[in-house]
Design a protein around this motif. Structure first.
Motif, PDB file in Angstrom:
ATOM      1  N   GLY A  16      92.891 -24.456 103.257  1.00  0.00           N
ATOM      2  CA  GLY A  16      91.434 -24.536 103.174  1.00  0.00           C
ATOM      3  C   GLY A  16      90.778 -24.214 104.498  1.00  0.00           C
ATOM      4  N   ARG A  17      91.328 -24.755 105.579  1.00  0.00           N
ATOM      5  CA  ARG A  17      90.792 -24.482 106.907  1.00  0.00           C
ATOM      6  C   ARG A  17      90.993 -23.011 107.258  1.00  0.00           C
ATOM      7  NH1 ARG A  17      93.733 -27.620 110.311  1.00  0.00           N
ATOM      8  NH2 ARG A  17      92.532 -29.450 109.781  1.00  0.00           N
ATOM      9  N   THR A  18      92.137 -22.442 106.882  1.00  0.00           N
ATOM     10  CA  THR A  18      92.423 -21.033 107.175  1.00  0.00           C
ATOM     11  C   THR A  18      91.407 -20.126 106.499  1.00  0.00           C
ATOM     12  OG1 THR A  18      94.773 -21.486 107.453  1.00  0.00           O
ATOM     13  CG2 THR A  18      94.161 -19.214 106.947  1.00  0.00           C
ATOM     14  N   ARG A  19      91.105 -20.407 105.239  1.00  0.00           N
ATOM     15  CA  ARG A  19      90.112 -19.586 104.524  1.00  0.00           C
ATOM     16  C   ARG A  19      88.746 -19.646 105.216  1.00  0.00           C
ATOM     17  NH1 ARG A  19      92.759 -21.707 100.149  1.00  0.00           N
ATOM     18  NH2 ARG A  19      91.199 -23.323  99.843  1.00  0.00           N
ATOM     19  N   ALA A  20      88.332 -20.842 105.558  1.00  0.00           N
ATOM     20  CA  ALA A  20      87.019 -21.007 106.180  1.00  0.00           C
ATOM     21  C   ALA A  20      86.980 -20.358 107.564  1.00  0.00           C
ATOM     22  CB  ALA A  20      86.674 -22.490 106.272  1.00  0.00           C
ATOM     23  N   LEU A  21      88.035 -20.548 108.345  1.00  0.00           N
ATOM     24  CA  LEU A  21      88.083 -19.971 109.682  1.00  0.00           C
ATOM     25  C   LEU A  21      88.156 -18.450 109.616  1.00  0.00           C
ATOM     26  CD1 LEU A  21      88.084 -20.628 112.662  1.00  0.00           C
ATOM     27  CD2 LEU A  21      90.554 -20.956 112.544  1.00  0.00           C
ATOM     28  N   SER A  22      88.909 -17.920 108.675  1.00  0.00           N
ATOM     29  CA  SER A  22      89.009 -16.460 108.516  1.00  0.00           C
ATOM     30  C   SER A  22      87.650 -15.845 108.209  1.00  0.00           C
ATOM     31  CB  SER A  22      90.000 -16.106 107.407  1.00  0.00           C
ATOM     32  OG  SER A  22      91.297 -16.447 107.790  1.00  0.00           O
ATOM     33  N   ALA A  23      86.885 -16.519 107.357  1.00  0.00           N
ATOM     34  CA  ALA A  23      85.556 -16.012 107.010  1.00  0.00           C
ATOM     35  C   ALA A  23      84.658 -15.962 108.253  1.00  0.00           C
ATOM     36  CB  ALA A  23      84.927 -16.883 105.931  1.00  0.00           C
ATOM     37  N   LEU A  24      84.782 -16.957 109.126  1.00  0.00           N
ATOM     38  CA  LEU A  24      83.990 -16.941 110.354  1.00  0.00           C
ATOM     39  C   LEU A  24      84.462 -15.864 111.319  1.00  0.00           C
ATOM     40  CD1 LEU A  24      83.523 -20.730 111.172  1.00  0.00           C
ATOM     41  CD2 LEU A  24      81.767 -19.099 110.461  1.00  0.00           C
ATOM     42  N   LEU A  25      85.778 -15.739 111.472  1.00  0.00           N
ATOM     43  CA  LEU A  25      86.328 -14.752 112.400  1.00  0.00           C
ATOM     44  C   LEU A  25      85.932 -13.330 112.014  1.00  0.00           C
ATOM     45  CD1 LEU A  25      89.880 -16.224 113.050  1.00  0.00           C
ATOM     46  CD2 LEU A  25      88.011 -16.031 114.698  1.00  0.00           C
ATOM     47  N   GLU A  26      85.808 -13.077 110.724  1.00  0.00           N
ATOM     48  CA  GLU A  26      85.406 -11.743 110.258  1.00  0.00           C
ATOM     49  C   GLU A  26      83.999 -11.379 110.722  1.00  0.00           C
ATOM     50  OE1 GLU A  26      85.854 -11.674 106.020  1.00  0.00           O
ATOM     51  OE2 GLU A  26      88.042 -11.782 106.127  1.00  0.00           O
ATOM     52  N   GLN A  27      83.204 -12.386 111.033  1.00  0.00           N
ATOM     53  CA  GLN A  27      81.826 -12.144 111.451  1.00  0.00           C
ATOM     54  C   GLN A  27      81.704 -11.866 112.954  1.00  0.00           C
ATOM     55  OE1 GLN A  27      79.061 -15.117 109.850  1.00  0.00           O
ATOM     56  NE2 GLN A  27      80.642 -15.658 108.358  1.00  0.00           N
ATOM     57  N   LEU A  28      82.778 -12.078 113.686  1.00  0.00           N
ATOM     58  CA  LEU A  28      82.760 -11.850 115.129  1.00  0.00           C
ATOM     59  C   LEU A  28      83.018 -10.391 115.468  1.00  0.00           C
ATOM     60  CD1 LEU A  28      84.881 -14.857 116.483  1.00  0.00           C
ATOM     61  CD2 LEU A  28      82.397 -14.562 116.620  1.00  0.00           C
ATOM     62  N   PRO A  29      82.513  -9.959 116.615  1.00  0.00           N
ATOM     63  CA  PRO A  29      82.870  -8.615 117.092  1.00  0.00           C
ATOM     64  C   PRO A  29      84.377  -8.547 117.349  1.00  0.00           C
ATOM     65  CG  PRO A  29      81.043  -9.528 118.373  1.00  0.00           C
ATOM     66  CD  PRO A  29      81.555 -10.627 117.488  1.00  0.00           C
TER      67      PRO A  29
END
Length: 140
Positions: free
Chosen positions: A101-114
């Motif tokens: 669950g944490r991996t999914r949420a963190l991945s979604a945030l990381l995709e938004q970074l440059p």
């Protein structure tokens, strides 16, 4: 500089806490299960210090984890008076579910970074892992 670093870690810790899926597991229960998963069985008396709780509180926590089928207790083969705590398969599944669950949420945030920020975070992971090992070794 040290205050800025500490502040950055505090902010990141807050983010990780919010990204963690809500479950029946408390932060201490999840941390204890992760420790058992990562490092193997531990004597009950060895678990409370690194988790930052009293020995009676850890005994209560292990009793609850055992009732929920997430951990088991047994005798220490070297000292029958000592209790050894082991994670069960259900405990491993609970840790994995929480991590997923944490991996999914963190991945979604990381995709938004440059891309540069994403690369900098990935490059810092080995150093952060070593920092975590130091903290574990020193039982901070």
């Amino acid at each position: 500089m040290d205050v800025a670093i500490a502040g950055g870690f505090e902010r990141f810790y807050e983010v990780l806490r919010r990204l963690t899926p809500r479950s029946e597991l408390s932060l201490t229960a999840a941390s204890t299960l992760r420790r058992l998963e990562r490092s193997g069985p531990h004597r009950l008396c060895e678990l409370h210090v690194p988790e930052g709780v009293s020995q009676p509180a850890m005994t209560q926590l292990v009793t609850r984890l055992e009732k929920e089928g997430l951990a088991s207790r047994g005798s220490d083969p070297d000292d029958g008076r000592a209790v050894v705590v082991t994670i069960t398969e259900a405990g491993r599944e609970a840790v994995a579910k929480r991590r997923e669950g944490r991996t999914r949420a963190l991945s979604a945030l990381l995709e938004q970074l440059p891309a540069e920020d994403h690369a900098a975070i990935v490059a810092a992971l080995p150093a952060l892992e070593r920092l975590g090992e130091l903290i574990t070794e020193q039982s901070i």
